[in-house]
Design an enzyme around this catalytic site. Structure first.
Site, PDB file in Angstrom:
ATOM      1  N   GLN A 236       0.834  -1.212   0.000  1.00  0.00           N
ATOM      2  CA  GLN A 236       0.000   0.000   0.000  1.00  0.00           C
ATOM      3  C   GLN A 236       0.866   1.259   0.000  1.00  0.00           C
ATOM      4  OE1 GLN A 236      -3.321  -1.984   2.859  1.00  0.00           O
ATOM      5  NE2 GLN A 236      -3.659   0.183   2.513  1.00  0.00           N
ATOM      6  N   ARG A 383      -9.659  -0.330   7.291  1.00  0.00           N
ATOM      7  CA  ARG A 383     -10.578   0.613   6.642  1.00  0.00           C
ATOM      8  C   ARG A 383     -10.954   1.775   7.558  1.00  0.00           C
ATOM      9  NH1 ARG A 383     -14.508  -1.047   1.828  1.00  0.00           N
ATOM     10  NH2 ARG A 383     -14.807   1.051   1.045  1.00  0.00           N
ATOM     11  N   CYS A 384      -9.938   2.360   8.162  1.00  0.00           N
ATOM     12  CA  CYS A 384     -10.178   3.602   8.903  1.00  0.00           C
ATOM     13  C   CYS A 384      -8.847   4.302   9.054  1.00  0.00           C
ATOM     14  CB  CYS A 384     -10.797   3.347  10.265  1.00  0.00           C
ATOM     15  SG  CYS A 384      -9.649   2.799  11.524  1.00  0.00           S
ATOM     16  N   GLU A 759     -13.224   5.329   3.884  1.00  0.00           N
ATOM     17  CA  GLU A 759     -13.305   4.629   5.163  1.00  0.00           C
ATOM     18  C   GLU A 759     -14.486   5.057   6.016  1.00  0.00           C
ATOM     19  OE1 GLU A 759      -9.378   5.613   6.224  1.00  0.00           O
ATOM     20  OE2 GLU A 759      -8.567   3.820   5.301  1.00  0.00           O
TER      21      GLU A 759
END
Ligand code: CDP
Length: 805
Positions: A236, A383-384, A759
């Site tokens: 990522q 996802r945050c 997110e």
């Protein structure tokens, strides 16, 4: 010039710029199976690596015998810590200032830990050889509970024995990592001591896992002739991997090329550096051949970065009529065997200090204690943005508990405590400066759309019907209002391993008026190739269809910190707009020269520069691009290129209002989601269709976490949820129809006013689903029950309330 005449309307539509629901350009290859993932990479002579992993959660490694494995035809090497030690690669630094074993060095600290790396001619031979490596272990006592770990005499990290200082300050115990404090403890305690009402609750946000569809992997190829290492992987943050690989291996950074090809989902799982990456590099250097390592599903779930595992205790003070006066939060954070959490350096518990949420709370205090246990390392923001999900879950549960304490409606309690529109920019008690928001408008719109009063009436009638024995189904109305904090970050506050968290975009306009833009981010399915081209189309007047977006190759893309924490739009999106504006500024000078007027006498109009007051005199961007390369213009260099490195002045603060209506069968514990309404405000919207997709995906992962997904351990540290038979991944069967909606409150500091969105639905969705379950039982005395709310746990909650009597 301001009204869109038919001609201007058409020209604007042709651009497919900002605000257009442009179809995803990536999908042609993804839907035809033409994506190019790490496991698709096949190089001549390529070898395959596989790990021997520990079956024990805590054990001493007495001996490793490689003989039988080495004797298997096709096996090229079996690497152990002993082999890596001379290169000083048997341990590696973590993103959190700790260090982590690459291969077991004397002991193992979690089940599934990497013990030896087998390299063979093919994947299956490697797997067979793994079975032949004989490892003798001596079992040690296992600690899976952080509270027990803090009391135990058992020393998990013997390498740190006697060290009373860690990367984030003093260590109170040999299994303690750090205490991170934020806010005003004395002031908060005074408010709590004198408050009219105090609600207190402890909640466990269970350990879970991002579980991307594609697992982690890498292919390393060391070319001994030119000394160049190429590393393809599920990264990522490819540039960060390049820098870390250079620092670890001593290979100069210009001799390392890191490539993230297509990535099948990341959600935080692919931010960290894993032993597999290091071992594939070492194996390639040792063997002189390319080496591929791709983990399987069990390995991914057992050993790569987990999420959450926070024990959170809150105290919230309020007046009798519901005005919140103070908030106290303590977290015991289980970090597993090594502190490999992925957070900016100054934030060892990420942005947990956004736990005052969307509310105007005058004073607050947060303390987080990080603890070692015998579990897998690598706490990531699934996802945050760096623990925001935990923070929002915490405050949204505390609000519900306070509403119970005050015997008040939870929607009204939120409304009277929201930060008001006129208070922005708003400095929260724990230090963040929220850039913009209009919470009351969003909340009122949400409640009106779902007919909130009607739902509460129906719910009350259902409770009465249940009491009369006419139904066995209860109804829950789940509410959540969240504020995210995305776009890390200002370089002055945010770095990862010392690297400032800016991002970048480089644009080249070709002579015929098409373009390529390269960015420091990397899409994992978010549709960057579609949306970044839209930002540029609006900025430079070239159709999005004529702009190629490239990310993920460190040899070509400008340095950037990658994609996680919804930072792409707030940071790289801003860099894109700024680079576009540099192009436009030069184009303006060229246009003025071509039109024989002063620079100030031309203005930009969709896809061209026109002479002010004489719109029939113009030069299109295509014409300007051609001239930039082919005409000698006095005082102006040939070419049309620009680069921008963007250091954001602040984060962006998207927000949203969610409502979930749920029916729960008290006898089976099965919840049925009747309605889910999600209003998101991500500032200026680049592509409404992509936003909707992001919201659907984020909500589905929220549903998973709230209703069943967990990494569970038994007392011996065995992972009980290591396959997709046990680890809940929702399918179309479980997923409801989502209604999406929006308001638009632009970010005042972002060049195009955009905030992140990827997110938000996860952050707001988890408390919304959880609150719906809990709300169904509020009338029967339930105050709080821990997630995941699977059928069994819901049934148990009902049972404990006496609803089965
Ligand atoms: O960093 P990441 O790409 O995961 O998250 P993001 O910046 O929130 O963007 C997710 C996707 O939504 C990208 O394709 C964005 O361009 C798009 N988006 C949008 O269309 N409008 C916004 N205001 C924010 C994001």
């Amino acid at each position: 010039m301001n009204d869109l005449t038919p001609d201007r309307e058409e020209r604007s539509a042709n651009l497919k710029g900002m605000g257009c629901s442009r179809k995803r350009v990536e999908d042609a290859r993804f839907t035809q199976g033409k994506g190019n993932y790490v496991d698709d990479i096949k190089l001549p002579g390529m070898l395959h690596g596989d790990f021997v992993r520990s079956p024990y959660a805590h054990a001493r490694v007495v001996s490793i015998n490689k003989d039988a494995a080495m004797a298997l035809p096709g096996v090229v090497a079996v690497l152990t810590a002993e082999d890596l030690a001379p290169l000083n690669l048997h341990w590696m630094p973590t993103l959190a200032g700790d260090k982590q074993m690459v291969l077991a060095d004397g002991k193992v600290l979690f089940q599934g830990q990497e013990v030896a790396f087998v390299v063979a001619s093919d994947r299956y031979v490697a797997a067979d050889a793994v079975e032949l490596v004989e490892v003798e272990y001596e079992e040690l006592p296992v600690l899976t509970d952080p509270f027990e770990a803090l009391k135990s005499d058992v020393v998990l990290r013997e390498d740190l024995a006697g060290q009373t200082e860690g990367a984030h300050g003093p260590r109170k115990h040999h299994n303690h990592i750090f205490t991170w404090e934020q806010g005003d403890e004395t002031g908060t305690n005074q408010v709590l001591d004198n408050a009219e009402v105090v609600a207190e609750e402890t909640m466990y946000y269970h350990r879970t896992h991002p579980c991307p569809l594609e697992t982690c992997g890498s292919v390393a190829s060391m070319d001994k002739v030119n000394g160049k290492l190429t590393l393809w992987g599920t990264f990522q943050a490819p540039h960060v991997v390049r820098t870390v690989a250079s620092l670890l291996s001593g290979i100069e950074e210009h001799n390392i090329r890191v490539v993230s090809p297509d990535i099948g989902g990341g959600f935080g799982n692919k931010v960290g550096v894993y032993p597999g990456y290091v071992c594939s590099i070492v194996a390639s250097i040792v063997t002189g051949k390319p080496v591929k390592w791709v983990e399987d599903r069990m390995e991914n779930l057992m050993s790569t970065a987990f999420a959450r595992d926070y024990w959170m205790t809150g105290k919230i003070a309020a007046t009798k009529d519901g005005k919140i006066t103070g908030l106290h939060c303590h977290v015991t954070a289980d970090h597993g065997g090594f502190d490999a959490c992925a957070d900016p350096t100054k934030f060892p518990a990420g942005f947990m200090n956004i736990c005052t949420g969307s509310y105007d709370i005058p004073v607050a205090y947060l303390a987080v204690d990080g603890v070692y246990t015998n579990k897998a390392p690598g706490g990531v923001s699934y996802r945050c943005s760096f623990r925001v999900t935990e923070a929002v879950y915490f405050i949204e549960r505390m609000i519900e508990v306070l509403a119970i304490e005050l015997d008040m409606d939870a929607a009204e309690l939120r409304r009277i405590n929201f930060i008001k529109k006129e208070q922005f920019p708003y400095t929260a008690a724990l230090g963040w400066e929220y850039d913009s928001g209009d919470y009351h408008t969003a909340w009122d719109k949400a409640l009106k759309t779902v007919d909130y009063d009607g739902l509460r009436k129906e719910q009350a009638e259902r409770v009465e019907a249940f009491k009369r024995g006419e139904t066995r189904k209860l109804m829950g109305v789940g509410l959540s209002f969240f504020t995210e904090i995305v776009g890390a970050g200002p370089v002055k506050n945010c770095d990862i391993l010392g690297m400032g968290m800016f991002d970048s975009c480089e644009i080249r306009i070709h002579p015929t008026g098409s373009a390529i833009a390269r960015l420091g981010t990397i899409s994992q399915g978010q549709g960057h190739a579609t949306t970044f081209a839209q930002i540029l189309a609006s900025e430079i007047g070239i159709s999005a269809d004529s702009i190629t977006i490239e990310e993920g190759d460190t040899d070509t893309a400008p340095y950037g910190l990658g994609t996680y924490g919804s930072r792409s739009t707030p940071v790289a999106g801003a860099a894109t707009a700024m680079a576009g504006r540099k192009i436009r500024a030069k184009a303006q000078m060229i246009a003025a020269y071509l039109l024989e007027v002063h620079d100030d006498d031309v203005e930009f109009d969709i896809d061209r520069f026109v002479v002010k007051g004489a719109p029939e005199k113009f030069k299109t961007m295509k014409e300007i691009a051609y001239a930039a390369y082919n005409q000698a213009i006095p005082g102006i260099e040939p070419g049309l290129e620009a680069v921008s490195y963007y250091d954001p002045p602040n984060m962006t603060y998207p927000f949203g209002a969610y409502v979930c209506v749920m029916d729960i069968d008290v006898d089976t514990g099965v919840p049925e989601i009747r309605r889910f309404y999600a209003l998101d405000d991500c500032g200026t919207r680049i592509n409404p269709m992509i936003i909707e997709g992001q919201v659907h995906g984020g909500l589905t992962e929220a549903l998973a976490v709230a209703l069943g997904q967990e990494i569970a351990y038994d007392k011996l540290g065995n992972v009980k949820t290591g396959t997709l038979m046990d680890f809940f991944l929702p399918t179309a069967w479980e997923v409801p129809n989502y209604e999406t909606d929006y308001t638009v409150t632009p970010s005042p500091h972002h060049p195009i006013g955009a905030k992140g969105v990827g997110e938000s639905p996860h952050v707001g969705g988890v408390p919304c689903f959880s609150n719906a379950v809990q709300d169904a039982f509020r009338a029967f005395g339930l105050r709080h029950t821990n997630m995941p709310h699977d059928h069994w746990r819901i049934w148990q909650a009902a049972n404990q309330l006496g609803l089965h009597d």
